[in-house]
Design a protein around this motif. Structure first.
Motif, PDB file in Angstrom:
ATOM      1  N   VAL A 211       0.989  -1.232   0.030  1.00 29.83           N
ATOM      2  CA  VAL A 211       0.004  -0.006  -0.100  1.00 29.83           C
ATOM      3  C   VAL A 211       0.911   1.164  -0.022  1.00 29.83           C
ATOM      4  N   PRO A 212       0.776   2.062  -0.947  1.00 21.17           N
ATOM      5  CA  PRO A 212       1.428   3.443  -0.952  1.00 21.17           C
ATOM      6  C   PRO A 212       0.541   4.236  -0.308  1.00 21.17           C
ATOM      7  N   LEU A 213       1.264   5.241   0.553  1.00 20.70           N
ATOM      8  CA  LEU A 213       0.605   6.053   1.394  1.00 20.70           C
ATOM      9  C   LEU A 213       0.037   7.448   0.602  1.00 20.70           C
ATOM     10  N   THR A 214      -0.956   6.893  -0.290  1.00 24.26           N
ATOM     11  CA  THR A 214      -1.820   7.910  -1.137  1.00 24.26           C
ATOM     12  C   THR A 214      -3.335   7.321  -1.388  1.00 24.26           C
ATOM     13  N   MET A 243      -4.811   4.032   7.491  1.00 23.18           N
ATOM     14  CA  MET A 243      -5.479   5.248   7.174  1.00 23.18           C
ATOM     15  C   MET A 243      -5.492   5.511   5.516  1.00 23.18           C
ATOM     16  N   ALA A 244      -4.476   4.977   4.603  1.00 23.19           N
ATOM     17  CA  ALA A 244      -4.420   5.128   3.345  1.00 23.19           C
ATOM     18  C   ALA A 244      -5.552   4.170   2.953  1.00 23.19           C
ATOM     19  N   LEU A 245      -5.536   3.052   3.410  1.00 21.04           N
ATOM     20  CA  LEU A 245      -6.902   2.114   3.055  1.00 21.04           C
ATOM     21  C   LEU A 245      -8.142   2.891   3.451  1.00 21.04           C
ATOM     22  N   LEU A 246      -8.544   3.241   4.627  1.00 21.23           N
ATOM     23  CA  LEU A 246      -9.735   3.968   4.939  1.00 21.23           C
ATOM     24  C   LEU A 246     -10.162   5.068   3.746  1.00 21.23           C
ATOM     25  N   ALA A 247      -8.902   5.884   3.381  1.00 21.75           N
ATOM     26  CA  ALA A 247      -9.115   7.019   2.520  1.00 21.75           C
ATOM     27  C   ALA A 247      -9.647   6.496   1.081  1.00 21.75           C
ATOM     28  N   GLY A 248      -8.863   4.894   0.691  1.00 26.94           N
ATOM     29  CA  GLY A 248      -9.394   4.456  -0.369  1.00 26.94           C
ATOM     30  C   GLY A 248     -10.758   3.802  -0.572  1.00 26.94           C
ATOM     31  N   ASN A 267      -1.274   2.945  17.352  1.00 27.75           N
ATOM     32  CA  ASN A 267      -2.107   3.937  18.198  1.00 27.75           C
ATOM     33  C   ASN A 267      -1.791   5.352  18.033  1.00 27.75           C
ATOM     34  N   THR A 268      -1.370   5.759  16.923  1.00 24.78           N
ATOM     35  CA  THR A 268      -1.078   7.387  16.672  1.00 24.78           C
ATOM     36  C   THR A 268      -2.389   8.126  16.955  1.00 24.78           C
ATOM     37  N   PRO A 269      -2.124   9.429  17.317  1.00 22.33           N
ATOM     38  CA  PRO A 269      -3.499  10.284  17.374  1.00 22.33           C
ATOM     39  C   PRO A 269      -4.343  10.254  16.330  1.00 22.33           C
ATOM     40  N   MET A 270      -3.561  10.333  15.080  1.00 23.52           N
ATOM     41  CA  MET A 270      -4.467  10.685  13.836  1.00 23.52           C
ATOM     42  C   MET A 270      -5.190   9.305  13.671  1.00 23.52           C
ATOM     43  N   SER A 271      -5.167   8.240  14.093  1.00 23.33           N
ATOM     44  CA  SER A 271      -5.884   7.234  14.011  1.00 23.33           C
ATOM     45  C   SER A 271      -7.212   7.183  14.512  1.00 23.33           C
TER      46      SER A 271
END
Length: 322
Positions: A211-214, A243-248, A267-271
């Protein structure tokens, strides 16, 4: 400018010899009474004395450098916290912390470590068992984040992810790795753990997707997963991949977690801010770093209270994506 204090200044203030100061400040405490140790430590603190790294290097042939050795791969926001905690612990014995990313080959990495003639290496998964042995033969202390003796190649992260992904019922399991040209020190262990989980439970072997991060990369990876069939459960390399998969999924109109469920790591803040929110594994990173630092202090002969040793465990943070 005020002249820095010397060991002789500490000795005069504490009423002891310079050799006594040297022994106590280098962690060799057992041979001295409590009162002597107290006077020396208080004098050093009052004078803001720090032992000379250069002087000790000349005597020992080794610097006071502590290398934080990291894989040359993508890290989450906990990297700076890790370095800060190692610095905090190392300050108790005057250690100079240097961050070093792994080179393209293990031999090049070992050469770089030897060139610095460090006191110790805090290894975050770069060195294998044989590599650690070879480094220690040169007199360098090595403490490692890799768990030993638990029989799990990733310390148990894959099993926690898989259990969470299957709570909604049977689904094909996948491992989503990070698309990166650099050496991945963790992904292969995670995928191996997922393979073993499926084998032990009689499930179909898991597949992997890069998974590329886009947004486009996440969407393409999801299309690849769903072409095989759904529903699918995806154990993600880290929260960024999740989060890349969620955006996809948002772009492709894929329902999460009904059609695809996801669990990240870190468990990063952005998650917790994604839509839907990302389930993840809290790696207990601060406790792990503190454990490594305590191991290092003990290897240096320092007296560390066992009650101060933190408990390190991986825990599931369950949110909307699973």
């Amino acid at each position: 400018m005020e002249k820095p204090a010397t060991a002789a200044d500490v000795a005069r203030l504490a009423g002891v010899s310079r050799s006594t100061v040297s022994f106590i400040l280098n962690g060799k405490l057992d041979r001295f009474p409590d009162e002597t140790r107290r006077r020396v430590l208080e004098a050093a603190e009052r004078l803001r004395y720090r032992p000379s790294s250069a002087g000790r290097s000349l005597v020992s042939g080794r610097s006071d450098t502590v290398i934080v050795l990291l894989p040359n791969t993508t890290f989450g926001s906990n990297l700076q916290d890790a370095v800060d905690r190692v610095v905090e612990h190392s300050d108790t014995f005057g250690g100079n912390v240097v961050v070093r990313f792994a080179s393209t080959t293990i031999d090049a990495t070992l050469d770089a470590v030897r060139a610095l003639r460090p006191l110790a290496v805090v290894d975050f998964g770069v060195l294998g068992a044989e590599d650690r042995e070879n480094v220690e033969k040169t007199g360098v202390i090595v403490v490692s984040s890799l768990r030993r003796g638990d029989g799990q190649p990733d310390g148990g992260i894959g099993e926690i992810q898989a259990d969470a992904l299957l709570r909604r019922g049977p689904r094909r399991l996948w491992f989503a790795s990070l698309s990166d040209n650099r050496i991945d020190a963790y992904g292969p262990h995670r995928f191996k753990a997922l393979q073993r989980f499926c084998e032990q439970r009689g499930l179909e072997p898991p597949r992997s997707v890069s998974v590329p991060l886009t947004v486009e990369g996440g969407a393409a990876a999801l299309r690849e997963v769903l072409e095989v069939g759904g529903p699918a459960g995806i154990a993600c390399y880290n929260d960024d991949v999740g989060m890349a998969l969620l955006a996809g999924a948002r772009r492709e109109g894929v329902h999460v977690p009904e059609m695809v469920s996801l669990v990240g790591v870190d468990n990063t803040p952005m998650s917790a801010l994604s839509a839907p929110t990302l389930s993840t594994i809290d790696t207990g990173f601060p406790a792990m770093v503190d454990l490594l630092s305590i191991q290092l202090e003990r290897r240096l002969g320092r007296d560390v209270d066992a009650a101060a040793e933190p408990v390190h465990r991986f825990t599931l943070v369950e949110r909307e994506s699973s």
